[in-house]
Motif scaffolding. Structure first.
Motif, PDB file in Angstrom:
ATOM      1  N   ASP A  92       0.807  -1.224   0.000  1.00 43.96           N
ATOM      2  CA  ASP A  92       0.000   0.000   0.000  1.00 43.96           C
ATOM      3  C   ASP A  92       0.842   1.277   0.000  1.00 43.96           C
ATOM      4  OD1 ASP A  92      -2.255  -1.502  -0.008  1.00 43.96           O
ATOM      5  OD2 ASP A  92      -2.534  -1.462   2.171  1.00 43.96           O
ATOM      6  N   ILE A  93       2.104   1.202   0.273  1.00 42.04           N
ATOM      7  CA  ILE A  93       2.927   2.401   0.381  1.00 42.04           C
ATOM      8  C   ILE A  93       3.559   2.722  -0.958  1.00 42.04           C
ATOM      9  CG2 ILE A  93       3.393   1.945   2.822  1.00 42.04           C
ATOM     10  CD1 ILE A  93       6.106   0.924   2.040  1.00 42.04           C
ATOM     11  N   MET A  94       4.121   3.933  -1.043  1.00 46.70           N
ATOM     12  CA  MET A  94       4.799   4.369  -2.253  1.00 46.70           C
ATOM     13  C   MET A  94       6.185   3.727  -2.332  1.00 46.70           C
ATOM     14  SD  MET A  94       2.528   6.121  -3.618  1.00 46.70           S
ATOM     15  CE  MET A  94       0.999   6.963  -3.201  1.00 46.70           C
ATOM     16  N   LEU A  95       6.736   3.722  -3.535  1.00 47.09           N
ATOM     17  CA  LEU A  95       8.041   3.121  -3.761  1.00 47.09           C
ATOM     18  C   LEU A  95       9.108   3.828  -2.929  1.00 47.09           C
ATOM     19  CD1 LEU A  95       9.840   1.128  -5.279  1.00 47.09           C
ATOM     20  CD2 LEU A  95       9.976   2.776  -7.157  1.00 47.09           C
ATOM     21  N   GLU A  96       9.044   5.204  -2.843  1.00 46.96           N
ATOM     22  CA  GLU A  96      10.037   5.933  -2.061  1.00 46.96           C
ATOM     23  C   GLU A  96       9.965   5.546  -0.589  1.00 46.96           C
ATOM     24  OE1 GLU A  96      11.378  10.585  -1.259  1.00 46.96           O
ATOM     25  OE2 GLU A  96       9.310  10.105  -1.812  1.00 46.96           O
ATOM     26  N   GLN A  97       8.740   5.460  -0.041  1.00 43.25           N
ATOM     27  CA  GLN A  97       8.587   5.088   1.355  1.00 43.25           C
ATOM     28  C   GLN A  97       9.072   3.655   1.617  1.00 43.25           C
ATOM     29  OE1 GLN A  97       4.420   5.743   1.986  1.00 43.25           O
ATOM     30  NE2 GLN A  97       4.642   7.989   2.221  1.00 43.25           N
ATOM     31  N   PHE A  98       8.806   2.774   0.677  1.00 39.00           N
ATOM     32  CA  PHE A  98       9.261   1.386   0.845  1.00 39.00           C
ATOM     33  C   PHE A  98      10.782   1.313   0.914  1.00 39.00           C
ATOM     34  CE2 PHE A  98      10.816  -2.514  -1.209  1.00 39.00           C
ATOM     35  CZ  PHE A  98      10.334  -3.464  -0.328  1.00 39.00           C
ATOM     36  N   LEU A  99      11.470   2.066   0.039  1.00 37.85           N
ATOM     37  CA  LEU A  99      12.930   2.048   0.041  1.00 37.85           C
ATOM     38  C   LEU A  99      13.485   2.646   1.330  1.00 37.85           C
ATOM     39  CD1 LEU A  99      13.576   3.118  -3.668  1.00 37.85           C
ATOM     40  CD2 LEU A  99      13.839   0.830  -2.695  1.00 37.85           C
ATOM     41  N   GLN A 100      12.884   3.720   1.794  1.00 31.45           N
ATOM     42  CA  GLN A 100      13.405   4.378   2.988  1.00 31.45           C
ATOM     43  C   GLN A 100      13.076   3.599   4.262  1.00 31.45           C
ATOM     44  OE1 GLN A 100      11.686   8.296   2.795  1.00 31.45           O
ATOM     45  NE2 GLN A 100      13.119   9.058   1.220  1.00 31.45           N
ATOM     46  N   ARG A 101      11.894   2.982   4.326  1.00 33.85           N
ATOM     47  CA  ARG A 101      11.445   2.364   5.573  1.00 33.85           C
ATOM     48  C   ARG A 101      11.918   0.916   5.732  1.00 33.85           C
ATOM     49  NH1 ARG A 101       5.133   2.680   6.601  1.00 33.85           N
ATOM     50  NH2 ARG A 101       5.671   4.895   6.273  1.00 33.85           N
ATOM     51  N   TYR A 102      11.954   0.165   4.620  1.00 36.48           N
ATOM     52  CA  TYR A 102      12.222  -1.273   4.730  1.00 36.48           C
ATOM     53  C   TYR A 102      13.536  -1.718   4.088  1.00 36.48           C
ATOM     54  CZ  TYR A 102       7.307  -1.446   6.017  1.00 36.48           C
ATOM     55  OH  TYR A 102       6.096  -1.231   6.635  1.00 36.48           O
ATOM     56  N   CYS A 103      14.142  -0.878   3.289  1.00 33.72           N
ATOM     57  CA  CYS A 103      15.347  -1.319   2.582  1.00 33.72           C
ATOM     58  C   CYS A 103      16.591  -0.540   3.013  1.00 33.72           C
ATOM     59  CB  CYS A 103      15.153  -1.176   1.069  1.00 33.72           C
ATOM     60  SG  CYS A 103      13.828  -2.210   0.402  1.00 33.72           S
ATOM     61  N   CYS A 104      16.562   0.737   2.860  1.00 35.62           N
ATOM     62  CA  CYS A 104      17.787   1.519   2.997  1.00 35.62           C
ATOM     63  C   CYS A 104      17.961   2.026   4.430  1.00 35.62           C
ATOM     64  CB  CYS A 104      17.779   2.690   2.008  1.00 35.62           C
ATOM     65  SG  CYS A 104      17.696   2.136   0.286  1.00 35.62           S
ATOM     66  N   LEU A 105      17.977   1.162   5.395  1.00 36.25           N
ATOM     67  CA  LEU A 105      18.303   1.461   6.783  1.00 36.25           C
ATOM     68  C   LEU A 105      19.585   0.712   7.116  1.00 36.25           C
ATOM     69  CD1 LEU A 105      14.768   1.275   8.462  1.00 36.25           C
ATOM     70  CD2 LEU A 105      16.042   3.307   7.772  1.00 36.25           C
ATOM     71  N   PHE A 106      20.654   1.438   7.281  1.00 38.92           N
ATOM     72  CA  PHE A 106      21.977   0.813   7.362  1.00 38.92           C
ATOM     73  C   PHE A 106      22.099  -0.090   8.585  1.00 38.92           C
ATOM     74  CE2 PHE A 106      26.545   0.622   8.071  1.00 38.92           C
ATOM     75  CZ  PHE A 106      27.020   0.374   6.790  1.00 38.92           C
ATOM     76  N   ASN A 107      21.558   0.341   9.698  1.00 40.60           N
ATOM     77  CA  ASN A 107      21.740  -0.409  10.943  1.00 40.60           C
ATOM     78  C   ASN A 107      20.487  -1.171  11.368  1.00 40.60           C
ATOM     79  OD1 ASN A 107      24.414   0.519  11.283  1.00 40.60           O
ATOM     80  ND2 ASN A 107      23.671   2.443  12.187  1.00 40.60           N
ATOM     81  N   SER A 108      19.559  -1.365  10.466  1.00 37.92           N
ATOM     82  CA  SER A 108      18.328  -2.065  10.838  1.00 37.92           C
ATOM     83  C   SER A 108      18.596  -3.557  11.034  1.00 37.92           C
ATOM     84  CB  SER A 108      17.257  -1.861   9.770  1.00 37.92           C
ATOM     85  OG  SER A 108      17.680  -2.428   8.538  1.00 37.92           O
ATOM     86  N   MET A 109      17.780  -4.184  11.889  1.00 32.94           N
ATOM     87  CA  MET A 109      17.934  -5.598  12.215  1.00 32.94           C
ATOM     88  C   MET A 109      16.693  -6.363  11.734  1.00 32.94           C
ATOM     89  SD  MET A 109      20.882  -5.526  13.722  1.00 32.94           S
ATOM     90  CE  MET A 109      20.974  -7.146  14.456  1.00 32.94           C
ATOM     91  N   CYS A 110      16.905  -7.583  11.364  1.00 34.10           N
ATOM     92  CA  CYS A 110      15.803  -8.446  10.905  1.00 34.10           C
ATOM     93  C   CYS A 110      15.018  -8.925  12.118  1.00 34.10           C
ATOM     94  CB  CYS A 110      16.344  -9.628  10.122  1.00 34.10           C
ATOM     95  SG  CYS A 110      15.081 -10.809   9.594  1.00 34.10           S
ATOM     96  N   PRO A 111      13.685  -8.731  12.147  1.00 33.46           N
ATOM     97  CA  PRO A 111      12.884  -9.174  13.306  1.00 33.46           C
ATOM     98  C   PRO A 111      12.802 -10.701  13.429  1.00 33.46           C
ATOM     99  CG  PRO A 111      11.445  -8.394  11.562  1.00 33.46           C
ATOM    100  CD  PRO A 111      12.842  -8.085  11.115  1.00 33.46           C
ATOM    101  N   SER A 112      13.116 -11.435  12.368  1.00 37.55           N
ATOM    102  CA  SER A 112      12.998 -12.903  12.416  1.00 37.55           C
ATOM    103  C   SER A 112      14.262 -13.564  12.955  1.00 37.55           C
ATOM    104  CB  SER A 112      12.674 -13.455  11.028  1.00 37.55           C
ATOM    105  OG  SER A 112      11.453 -12.932  10.555  1.00 37.55           O
ATOM    106  N   CYS A 113      15.445 -13.139  12.442  1.00 42.99           N
ATOM    107  CA  CYS A 113      16.698 -13.789  12.832  1.00 42.99           C
ATOM    108  C   CYS A 113      17.601 -12.901  13.680  1.00 42.99           C
ATOM    109  CB  CYS A 113      17.446 -14.261  11.599  1.00 42.99           C
ATOM    110  SG  CYS A 113      17.919 -12.928  10.464  1.00 42.99           S
ATOM    111  N   ASN A 114      17.170 -11.623  13.949  1.00 41.18           N
ATOM    112  CA  ASN A 114      17.961 -10.690  14.762  1.00 41.18           C
ATOM    113  C   ASN A 114      19.355 -10.457  14.197  1.00 41.18           C
ATOM    114  OD1 ASN A 114      15.901 -10.299  16.687  1.00 41.18           O
ATOM    115  ND2 ASN A 114      16.504 -12.186  17.767  1.00 41.18           N
ATOM    116  N   LEU A 115      19.459 -10.470  12.871  1.00 46.74           N
ATOM    117  CA  LEU A 115      20.718 -10.181  12.192  1.00 46.74           C
ATOM    118  C   LEU A 115      20.529  -8.935  11.336  1.00 46.74           C
ATOM    119  CD1 LEU A 115      21.835 -13.760  11.053  1.00 46.74           C
ATOM    120  CD2 LEU A 115      22.726 -12.435  12.978  1.00 46.74           C
ATOM    121  N   PRO A 116      21.605  -8.229  10.979  1.00 44.47           N
ATOM    122  CA  PRO A 116      21.473  -7.033  10.143  1.00 44.47           C
ATOM    123  C   PRO A 116      20.747  -7.342   8.849  1.00 44.47           C
ATOM    124  CG  PRO A 116      23.688  -7.180  11.040  1.00 44.47           C
ATOM    125  CD  PRO A 116      23.006  -8.475  11.378  1.00 44.47           C
TER     126      PRO A 116
END
Length: 729
Positions: free
Chosen positions: A8-32
């Protein structure tokens, strides 16, 4: 829910929120999140999103975009993402990646087409977005959806490939020439016997018999030629006709070789007897004294008529005094040579003549056979002609399944089911034949191989032999007492034995009736029209060659007998007869496949068992050891019950279909080979296999590196799991 929010979100929001976060961690495996892969699957395609570190762009406010062709490596310039692209929804972007394969790059304005890419922008191009040191790569790949295809409950057997006319014509031509050479050699050997006048009737009889045998051989060759010109003839007809022609020639060689030796031996005996008489007379003349002693009562005058001859000692009882010497009396070789010592040149001739009178037990066949010594073509005929080869042990199984004694054993087993079980210590009805055959045995029994059936509880007893308990050392009362207290059921196995030219074959068929019933339901033989072949055979059987002797020589006449007229239409078959016919047809179909097999280097298993495949690629023969046989026998009844249930209820099953378990051996004077095999369907028949897996249901040490494998590669469980990510089931 998380995935629907992303669409439902825009392509820009998807890239900023779910992809291009340098230090974000995966909620499933707790890895970068860097190094992770997202997949969006729709229809027959998949869009992969790869996250990697990208420090080439330092602008924290702009998203940069570039792309390149995965086929020709053509690239587009790196530009900031436009406002219209930023406002594009993720769902619309993925829709274009899945379905917008017709979009291509615009042609260059300068008209230069040398470096222009004609590939699809959304199917063949890789899209790369870069923002704040993180790169998101979107790549479309087609997927292959795998479906599980269970083997059919009924195995449809096909006719073999048709023979190449020119190839068979050349083969039958060469075979006819070799057969003509054999009969020519026999004619020459018979002609050598015609030098003596007293042998003329014998030579005429031999010539008549040989002409008749050669006429039969020519008939078999003519049947093959006729079938090759008929469109209705199938491969089985031609193969059977060729086998019968080979059998006819092999039977002639086995018959005429000993016959010629016997005739020549009799001729040598006759000439040797005359030569011995001549030399005995010469020897007795030399042993006569100059003056024989006078008997009591004579007057001492020398009268040659009253002289008693001095006889050579013989092995017979000495005749009474005054009897005349017998010219054909038997003398020892040494005594006869001593009596003719004065004639040194005659010693060797006398020794050779008398030596020929002693028949040799190991006389080779004087006729040179065009067949290999490991081939056996003259075994008693069964349902179809089978060419048994020592080098191809599956042909032993094929012959056993089609032999008349196997059918007789099945009939005995069927009749014993309805009656009382045989008592212990007594074997079920047997057909046994010892070698050599006893005198007075009929021809029908002589042509039949050995047959024996054992009791199920006499495991310590050799197959088909009488149990050790029933020996002459025990009294009949003890045997009867044990028989009454230990009832036993007949064995479900059938043991056959047959021999040919000093080679002994044995074949044990496990669960004969059970496997026969299963084959009738699981095998669908091809529908054959054998009327043409049978018509040709009957037509040739009505032809008869009549040979008569006259003053001018032998006169031959080809006579054709009238055809038999049937009494009416055939009677309708009962359900039991129909079931029996189905069992016989399926058994013959299996035997035809087992006539020829080749070694198969199967890979992947850890048992080390050897495999063979039938030449038609329909069945697999897996070798079994004694432990495998011991394990198989107890669970076999449950296996038959399960397969029968699947057949009746049409339930799909992945359990392999076994069509027979056999133990066979080939014994010669200096060699012995024994094997146990299980005959199963070949699941790869008619399929183009790209990958093979040996699955055990475990992920422990179940991964194979295909790059380190040579030859046929067999993959394991973990390989299937990894491949299912891109090629799901």
């Amino acid at each position: 829910m998380f995935m629907f929010e992303q669409y439902d979100i825009m392509l820009e929001q998807f890239l900023q929120r779910y992809c291009c976060l340098f230090n974000s961690m995966c909620p499933s495996c707790n890895l970068p999140m860097l190094g992770h892969v997202r997949r969006y699957v729709h229809s027959l395609g998949c869009v992969h999103v790869y996250l990697t570190e990208d420090l080439t762009r330092s602008d924290p406010k702009s998203i940069y975009f570039t792309s390149w062709c995965s086929i020709c490596n053509a690239t587009t310039p790196t530009v900031p993402l436009s406002d219209s692209a930023k406002c594009l929804s993720l769902a619309k972007y993925l829709e274009m990646r899945f379905h917008g394969h017709a979009y291509k790059r615009r042609p260059p304005t300068d008209g230069d087409q040398s470096n222009h890419c004609e590939h699809s922008l959304h199917r063949d191009y890789v899209h790369h977005f870069s923002f704040r040191g993180v790169g998101a790569k979107f790549q479309y790949t087609p997927i292959e959806v795998w479906e599980t295809d269970l083997p059919p409950l009924t195995l449809q057997l096909d006719l073999p490939k048709p023979f190449l006319g020119s190839q068979v014509q050349e083969e039958i031509k060469n075979f006819s020439v070799r057969g003509h050479e054999v009969y020519t050699r026999i004619h020459e050997r018979i002609a050598d016997l015609a030098s003596e006048d007293e042998n003329t009737p014998l030579v005429q009889n031999l010539t008549t018999m040989l002409t008749h045998d050669q006429f039969i051989f020519k008939q078999k060759i003519e049947i093959v030629h006729t079938l090759l010109t008929e469109r209705r003839a199938n491969a089985y007809d031609i193969n059977d006709a060729l086998a019968m022609a080979r059998r006819s020639l092999a039977e002639s060689i086995e018959l005429w070789g000993p016959r010629l030796l016997e005739v020549e031996l009799e001729a040598q005996k006759l000439s040797a007897k005359q030569a011995v008489v001549h030399h005995v007379d010469a020897g007795t003349e030399e042993l006569r004294p100059e003056q024989a002693p006078t008997s009591a009562g004579d007057d001492g005058s020398s009268n040659s008529s009253n002289v008693a001859p001095v006889e050579c000692p013989s092995e017979d009882t000495e005749p009474p005094a005054g009897s005349q010497p017998v010219p054909d009396k038997k003398f020892s070789i040494d005594q006869l040579l001593a009596s003719s010592a004065s004639v040194h040149s005659d010693k060797k001739s006398i020794r050779s003549i008398l030596t020929q009178l002693l028949p040799s037990t190991n006389q080779a066949n004087p006729l040179q056979s065009p067949f290999l010594s490991q081939d056996h073509l003259t075994l008693p005929m069964g349902s179809i002609p089978i060419h048994v080869r020592e080098t191809d042990l599956s042909s032993v199984i094929a012959y056993s399944l089609t032999s008349a004694d196997y059918q007789r054993a099945l009939d005995e087993a069927f009749s014993s089911v309805g009656g009382e079980a045989p008592a212990a210590g007594h074997s079920s009805p047997q057909l046994k034949r010892k070698v050599p055959l006893p005198e007075g045995l009929s021809d029908a029994e002589e042509s039949s191989p050995n047959l024996s059936r054992t009791s199920s509880k006499t495991s310590a007893t050799p197959g088909g032999a009488v149990p050790a308990a029933a020996t002459s050392s025990e009294s009949e009362e003890k045997i009867k007492e044990r028989n009454n207290t230990q009832p036993q059921s007949p064995s479900p196995h059938v043991s056959l034995a047959f021999n040919d030219n000093g080679c002994q074959f044995q074949c044990k068929i496990y669960f004969a009736r059970e496997f026969g019933g299963m084959r009738a339901k699981s095998l669908q033989p091809p529908k054959l029209d054998r009327s043409l072949y049978r018509k040709l055979e009957k037509s040739k059987m009505r032809e008869e060659l009549r040979i008569s002797q006259s003053r001018t020589g032998s006169e031959m006449e080809l006579v054709r007998k009238p055809s038999d007229v049937s009494g009416g239409p055939p009677l309708p078959r009962t359900s039991e007869e129909h079931a029996t016919d189905m069992e016989e047809e399926s058994r013959i179909a299996l035997a035809r496949s087992l006539c020829n097999s080749v070694q198969w280097e199967a890979r992947g298993g850890k048992s080390g068992s050897r495999f063979c495949k039938t030449l038609d690629d329909r069945f697999v023969l897996k070798e079994m050891n004694s432990k495998d046989i011991t394990i198989f026998e107890p669970f076999a009844p449950k296996y038959f019950e399960y397969i029968d249930k699947c057949q009746q209820l049409q339930l799909p099953t992945l359990l392999a279909k076994i069509f027979g378990v056999f133990k066979f051996s080939v014994k010669k004077k200096y060699s012995f080979v024994e094997r146990s095999v299980m005959v199963m369907e070949n699941l790869f028949y008619g399929c183009e296999i790209s990958n093979k897996f040996d699955l055990k249901g475990s992920e422990r040490n179940r991964l194979v590196d295909p790059t380190n494998q040579q030859g046929e590669i067999v993959l394991l469980d973990e390989n299937l799991v990894q491949m299912s990510w891109s090629k799901p089931l």
